[in-house]
Write a protein that holds these residues in place. Structure first.
Motif, PDB file in Angstrom:
ATOM      1  N   UNK A   1      50.984  27.677  33.050  1.00  0.00           N
ATOM      2  CA  UNK A   1      49.562  27.448  32.766  1.00  0.00           C
ATOM      3  C   UNK A   1      48.894  26.559  33.809  1.00  0.00           C
ATOM      4  N   UNK A   2      49.671  25.758  34.520  1.00  0.00           N
ATOM      5  CA  UNK A   2      49.096  24.876  35.533  1.00  0.00           C
ATOM      6  C   UNK A   2      49.040  25.492  36.914  1.00  0.00           C
ATOM      7  N   UNK A   3      49.144  26.798  37.020  1.00  0.00           N
ATOM      8  CA  UNK A   3      49.160  27.482  38.317  1.00  0.00           C
ATOM      9  C   UNK A   3      47.924  27.167  39.145  1.00  0.00           C
ATOM     10  N   UNK A   4      46.762  27.085  38.492  1.00  0.00           N
ATOM     11  CA  UNK A   4      45.510  26.852  39.216  1.00  0.00           C
ATOM     12  C   UNK A   4      44.921  25.487  38.845  1.00  0.00           C
ATOM     13  N   UNK A   5      44.394  24.800  39.842  1.00  0.00           N
ATOM     14  CA  UNK A   5      43.726  23.523  39.571  1.00  0.00           C
ATOM     15  C   UNK A   5      42.286  23.781  39.144  1.00  0.00           C
ATOM     16  N   UNK A   6      41.848  23.050  38.133  1.00  0.00           N
ATOM     17  CA  UNK A   6      40.450  23.137  37.689  1.00  0.00           C
ATOM     18  C   UNK A   6      39.991  21.760  37.237  1.00  0.00           C
ATOM     19  N   UNK A   7      38.752  21.443  37.554  1.00  0.00           N
ATOM     20  CA  UNK A   7      38.171  20.174  37.117  1.00  0.00           C
ATOM     21  C   UNK A   7      37.542  20.293  35.734  1.00  0.00           C
TER      22      UNK A   7
ATOM     23  N   UNK B   1      44.432  23.494  18.133  1.00  0.00           N
ATOM     24  CA  UNK B   1      45.629  24.341  18.062  1.00  0.00           C
ATOM     25  C   UNK B   1      46.432  24.238  19.353  1.00  0.00           C
ATOM     26  N   UNK B   2      45.720  24.178  20.467  1.00  0.00           N
ATOM     27  CA  UNK B   2      46.373  24.122  21.770  1.00  0.00           C
ATOM     28  C   UNK B   2      47.102  22.808  21.999  1.00  0.00           C
ATOM     29  N   UNK B   3      46.762  21.782  21.232  1.00  0.00           N
ATOM     30  CA  UNK B   3      47.401  20.475  21.385  1.00  0.00           C
ATOM     31  C   UNK B   3      48.913  20.554  21.189  1.00  0.00           C
ATOM     32  N   UNK B   4      49.365  21.576  20.468  1.00  0.00           N
ATOM     33  CA  UNK B   4      50.800  21.737  20.234  1.00  0.00           C
ATOM     34  C   UNK B   4      51.522  22.313  21.454  1.00  0.00           C
ATOM     35  N   UNK B   5      50.768  22.742  22.458  1.00  0.00           N
ATOM     36  CA  UNK B   5      51.348  23.301  23.671  1.00  0.00           C
ATOM     37  C   UNK B   5      51.481  22.182  24.727  1.00  0.00           C
TER      38      UNK B   5
ATOM     39  N   UNK C   1      45.009  18.795  34.120  1.00  0.00           N
ATOM     40  CA  UNK C   1      44.147  17.663  34.470  1.00  0.00           C
ATOM     41  C   UNK C   1      42.825  17.651  33.715  1.00  0.00           C
ATOM     42  N   UNK C   2      42.203  18.801  33.562  1.00  0.00           N
ATOM     43  CA  UNK C   2      40.910  18.856  32.871  1.00  0.00           C
ATOM     44  C   UNK C   2      41.048  18.471  31.406  1.00  0.00           C
ATOM     45  N   UNK C   3      42.187  18.808  30.799  1.00  0.00           N
ATOM     46  CA  UNK C   3      42.431  18.434  29.405  1.00  0.00           C
ATOM     47  C   UNK C   3      42.622  16.925  29.313  1.00  0.00           C
ATOM     48  N   UNK C   4      43.394  16.377  30.217  1.00  0.00           N
ATOM     49  CA  UNK C   4      43.634  14.933  30.210  1.00  0.00           C
ATOM     50  C   UNK C   4      42.346  14.145  30.434  1.00  0.00           C
ATOM     51  N   UNK C   5      41.416  14.723  31.214  1.00  0.00           N
ATOM     52  CA  UNK C   5      40.141  14.055  31.486  1.00  0.00           C
ATOM     53  C   UNK C   5      39.085  14.358  30.436  1.00  0.00           C
TER      54      UNK C   5
END
Length: 347
Positions: free
Chosen positions: A276-282, A297-301, A308-312
């Motif tokens: 899922x981290x193949x591409x960088x996105x802001x 729901x995605x939080x379980x993944x 990075x965008x999720x962490x930010x």
């Protein structure tokens, strides 16, 4: 855009219902074909002598003695027509119209769902009996791929098209201005007043929102955006060169992640969650349809949490099947503008 992981279409006709349905079609089909100016194979011939005509995005012309007054449409198409002022002509819809709690689905927009007959409320649902009972003059839906009738089940399409002529509006591989303008043209042909204040105001809002996004992107200095969707097994990266809304956003300057290879009719690249981290996105433009997994729901993944965008916290909702009207699309422009203005480039 077409659903990345849509459910398999369910068979519409039960074994015991085919005979009864045949009687309905026999009663309706003959007069319907003549009124539509159809050839023997059910295609629109466009050779009728009626005083009303409309040529759709397949280049097929529907003719009638007068403007159709009983229109059945995909819910999103009906909502677009309603935004342009069509009202009593809309008698039936198919596609997501009511949510599980009975409230109107977002796809319905400002459409009065209590007034229209819902002949199908999900992918693959289309009651031919209810459709025939509405005595339709015209069927209207999107066309994401050539000659593909959006939300009209393939297994019953031939029977459905016997009952009324169809108008398809291209909603794939063109900038969103085109389907919006074509739905406006169809609404006007069916009796809507495009000079009505609400229509004029909606167009002004659309133009202003478009310019605001252009300015926001310019000020953001090269923020990278990924249009994406999550399912249990795969993370989908959407192709910004296919979906109407993404094409328009890109024309306004949004810099999208472009997947290296695509499947699903060129609409997306499906990645395993390990990749899922193949591409960088802001910024993530995340599919918010009910068929897609949402952040809770995605939080379980674990892979989702590492983006990075999720962490930010730089995630904004995406209406992957937008409403093709100025009124329907302006809020989506405004929402993306707000997200861009609050985001920053990530290392």
């Amino acid at each position: 855009m077409p659903t990345s992981f849509r459910p398999t279409r369910r068979g519409l006709l039960a074994a015991g219902g085919a005979t009864a349905l045949g009687a309905v079609l026999a009663a309706c089909g003959s007069s319907g074909d003549q009124a539509a100016g159809k050839t023997s194979d059910g295609a629109n011939s466009g050779t009728g002598n009626g005083s009303w005509s409309y040529t759709d995005d397949r280049g097929r012309t529907v003719t009638a003695k007068s403007a159709p007054t009983r229109v059945v449409a995909f819910t999103g198409a009906a909502a677009a027509l309603a935004d342009f002022g069509l009202d009593k002509q809309l008698v039936g819809v198919f596609g997501e119209t009511r949510a599980a709690d009975g409230k109107p689905d977002p796809q319905a927009g400002s459409l009065d769902v209590d007034r229209v007959e819902v002949i199908g409320n999900a992918w693959g649902e289309f009651s031919i009996e209810k459709y025939a009972a509405l005595r339709p003059d015209l069927l209207v839906t999107h066309m994401y791929d050539p000659d593909a009738y959006w939300y009209v089940p393939d297994e019953s399409k031939d029977k459905i098209l016997q009952l009324a002529p169809a108008v398809l509006t291209s909603t794939g591989r063109v900038s969103i201005r085109q389907p919006i303008e074509h739905y406006a043209k169809l609404a006007e042909a069916l009796g809507a007043d495009l000079k009505a204040p609400k229509v004029v105001d909606a167009r002004t809002r659309f133009e202003q929102a478009s310019e605001a996004l252009r300015q926001a992107v310019r000020a953001a200095g090269g923020i990278k955006v990924m249009a994406c969707s999550g399912s249990t097994d795969l993370f989908y990266v959407s192709n910004p060169k296919v979906s109407c809304d993404l094409i328009w956003f890109a024309e306004l300057g949004v810099d999208f992640v472009q997947p290296e290879k695509t499947d699903g009719g060129d609409y997306y690249e499906g990645l395993s969650w390990e990749n899922a981290g193949k591409y960088h996105a802001d910024v993530l433009l995340l599919d918010q349809r009910s068929t897609a997994l949402q952040p809770k729901d995605l939080a379980a993944k674990p892979a989702w949490g590492r983006l990075p965008a999720v962490q930010a916290g730089q995630i904004t909702p995406w209406d992957a099947v937008p409403r093709f009207s100025y009124a329907g699309f302006a809020p989506l422009l405004e929402r993306l503008t707000a997200a861009v203005q609050k985001s920053r480039k990530l290392s």
